[in-house]
Design an enzyme around this catalytic site. Structure first.
Site, PDB file in Angstrom:
ATOM      1  N   PHE A  19       0.837  -1.209   0.000  1.00  0.00           N
ATOM      2  CA  PHE A  19       0.000   0.000   0.000  1.00  0.00           C
ATOM      3  C   PHE A  19       0.874   1.262   0.000  1.00  0.00           C
ATOM      4  CE2 PHE A  19      -2.027   2.639   3.594  1.00  0.00           C
ATOM      5  CZ  PHE A  19      -2.637   3.523   2.711  1.00  0.00           C
ATOM      6  N   ASP A  39       9.876  -6.805  -3.640  1.00  0.00           N
ATOM      7  CA  ASP A  39       8.722  -7.312  -2.879  1.00  0.00           C
ATOM      8  C   ASP A  39       8.577  -8.801  -3.147  1.00  0.00           C
ATOM      9  OD1 ASP A  39       5.920  -7.685  -1.840  1.00  0.00           O
ATOM     10  OD2 ASP A  39       6.040  -5.514  -1.676  1.00  0.00           O
ATOM     11  N   TYR A 158       5.088  -7.850  16.683  1.00  0.00           N
ATOM     12  CA  TYR A 158       5.193  -6.814  15.644  1.00  0.00           C
ATOM     13  C   TYR A 158       5.738  -5.517  16.262  1.00  0.00           C
ATOM     14  CZ  TYR A 158       3.698  -3.198  12.328  1.00  0.00           C
ATOM     15  OH  TYR A 158       3.678  -2.111  11.468  1.00  0.00           O
ATOM     16  N   LYS A 162       9.529  -3.952  15.559  1.00  0.00           N
ATOM     17  CA  LYS A 162       9.651  -2.609  14.969  1.00  0.00           C
ATOM     18  C   LYS A 162      10.496  -1.714  15.880  1.00  0.00           C
ATOM     19  CE  LYS A 162       7.254  -2.567  11.048  1.00  0.00           C
ATOM     20  NZ  LYS A 162       7.783  -2.107   9.756  1.00  0.00           N
ATOM     21  N   ILE A 216     -18.223  -2.025  14.403  1.00  0.00           N
ATOM     22  CA  ILE A 216     -17.245  -1.446  15.339  1.00  0.00           C
ATOM     23  C   ILE A 216     -16.956  -2.469  16.441  1.00  0.00           C
ATOM     24  CG2 ILE A 216     -16.959   0.319  17.144  1.00  0.00           C
ATOM     25  CD1 ILE A 216     -18.471   2.269  15.405  1.00  0.00           C
ATOM     26  N   PHE A 217     -15.678  -2.689  16.709  1.00  0.00           N
ATOM     27  CA  PHE A 217     -15.290  -3.534  17.852  1.00  0.00           C
ATOM     28  C   PHE A 217     -15.219  -2.636  19.087  1.00  0.00           C
ATOM     29  CE2 PHE A 217     -13.345  -5.617  14.125  1.00  0.00           C
ATOM     30  CZ  PHE A 217     -13.942  -6.865  14.226  1.00  0.00           C
ATOM     31  N   ARG A 287     -11.795  -6.155  20.709  1.00  0.00           N
ATOM     32  CA  ARG A 287     -10.805  -7.195  20.389  1.00  0.00           C
ATOM     33  C   ARG A 287      -9.689  -7.186  21.427  1.00  0.00           C
ATOM     34  NH1 ARG A 287      -9.682  -6.177  14.068  1.00  0.00           N
ATOM     35  NH2 ARG A 287      -8.884  -4.274  14.970  1.00  0.00           N
ATOM     36  N   GLY A 289      -6.291  -6.993  23.169  1.00  0.00           N
ATOM     37  CA  GLY A 289      -5.029  -6.399  22.717  1.00  0.00           C
ATOM     38  C   GLY A 289      -5.195  -5.054  22.042  1.00  0.00           C
ATOM     39  N   ASP A 290      -6.435  -4.651  21.739  1.00  0.00           N
ATOM     40  CA  ASP A 290      -6.621  -3.333  21.114  1.00  0.00           C
ATOM     41  C   ASP A 290      -6.336  -2.231  22.140  1.00  0.00           C
ATOM     42  OD1 ASP A 290      -7.212  -4.076  18.576  1.00  0.00           O
ATOM     43  OD2 ASP A 290      -9.353  -3.593  18.662  1.00  0.00           O
TER      44      ASP A 290
END
Ligand code: NAD
Length: 345
Positions: A19, A39, A158, A162, A216-217, A287, A289-290
């Site tokens: 993207f 890629d 992740y 990072k 919507i979560f 969700r 971990g959000d």
């Protein structure tokens, strides 16, 4: 194969079929650069390359960033690079939870190896795609660059990978200039809405354009910091190309966001209005971990790179919706040539 004649105007973009990477390639080509894209289509799409695949200054290699001596081989084929923009990564947080070792290898290990190669090859700048996930859980907003450290409680492999990669990139010594851009929630055309873990804007726009209710979560009062992809590309260009000396004191690490919080509920309502759909919103459980809130301080990047976001949310959403309408009508990537595009006739 064609080599860069001057050697001073060639860039590598990893994650070129992604993207953000595809938008960056387009901008660099428009600026007159020779662009060498890499890629392996782990999450990127061939159709993202369509608008510039045939450009005479674009070269594409279907390779993995985990391959040893990748930059040396690209150097042999195309000549010296001015800048390496390293965006390739495993981007799915849930995937990173299920595959922590692979995530660490792709998002951290490969970055360190590319950085070492860039140093040896005399590359001028190495710009890395850092992430707001490096901040883990935090109560204090807005988030400043110094708010992530070894004490951080990362919510995923992740985020940790990072962070470790950003630390390596920011520790490079002159003459190589290492910059990490900690991007917040990027949105815009070409963002893939197909996974349940895709960016919330691409999912909402996809649902709205298809006439489905927006899901919507949680309660919708959680907030995010949304930044349009063209603004992000501008930040990459300033970080990788500009000659401006950094006096921000942020050590080569910059947040990239709007600096403004938007609640998920307000976002859903705005998308319904812009797509001229009745407000049809459903709620399901939060969700695990959000995070609750996320907002960038953008003082350092304003000082260090003279960058500020230009595209307001409503304008960016309008462009994204227009693109999604076009996608819904298009036939896909059936005309895209398969394989390596590293040779130009
Ligand atoms: N989209 C966001 O909101 C956001 C926010 C913060 C940071 N980022 C970071 O920005 C970068 C670009 O993200 P994006 O949203 O464009 O995601 P994306 O999935 O569209 O792009 C990532 C690209 O990397 C490629 N890739 C993955 N593993 C590879 C490997 N081993 N070798 C070569 N290519 C590989 C994928 O095929 C894909 O094209 C990523 O590093 C991501 O972590 C994105």
């Amino acid at each position: 194969m064609e080599k860069s004649e001057s050697g001073s105007r060639c860039c590598v973009v990893t994650g070129a079929a992604g993207f953000v990477g595809s938008h960056l390639c387009e901008r660099l080509l428009a600026l007159g650069y020779i662009v060498v894209g890499v890629d392996n289509f782990f999450s990127g799409r061939r159709e993202n390359l369509l608008s510039f695949a045939a450009h005479p200054r674009f070269f594409f290699h279907e390779r993995s960033v985990t391959e040893s001596r990748l930059l040396h081989e690209l150097y042999g084929a195309h000549g010296p690079f001015e800048t390496v923009f390293h965006l390739a990564a495993i981007v799915s947080v849930p995937y990173s939870m299920d595959h922590p070792e692979e995530t660490l290898e792709v998002n951290y290990g490969a970055t360190v190896r590319l950085l070492n190669e860039a140093e040896k090859l005399g590359v001028r700048s190495f710009v890395f795609a850092g992430s707001a996930a490096e901040y883990g859980t935090q109560d204090r907003m807005p988030l400043r660059e110094t708010d992530a450290g070894s004490w951080t409680r990362w919510l995923s492999p992740y985020g940790e990978a990072k962070y470790r990669a950003t630390t390596a990139v920011a520790s490079t010594r002159s003459p190589l200039r290492g910059v990490s851009l900690r991007c917040f929630n990027i949105y815009g055309p070409r963002q893939d809405p197909s996974s349940p873990y895709s960016g919330v804007i691409s999912r909402f726009v996809d649902m709205a354009v298809a006439g489905r209710p927006l899901t919507i979560f949680g309660d919708g009062f959680q907030t995010r910091d949304f930044v349009f992809v063209d603004d992000v590309v501008e930040a990459y260009c300033r970080a990788g190309i500009s000659e401006k000396a950094d006096d921000s004191g942020s050590g080569g690490i910059y947040n990239v966001g709007s600096g403004r919080p938007t609640s998920i509920l307000d976002l859903a309502r705005l998308i319904c209005r812009l797509t001229r759909r009745p407000e049809s919103i459903t709620f399901c459980s939060e969700r695990p971990g959000d995070i609750r809130h996320s907002r960038a301080s953008i003082e350092a990047i304003a000082r260090g790179l003279g960058w500020r976001p230009r595209i307001a949310l409503e304008e960016g959403l309008t462009k994204t919706i227009q693109w999604m309408h076009g996608e819904a009508q298009s036939l896909g990537a059936k005309d895209f040539p398969d394989g390596d595009l590293s040779e130009k006739k």
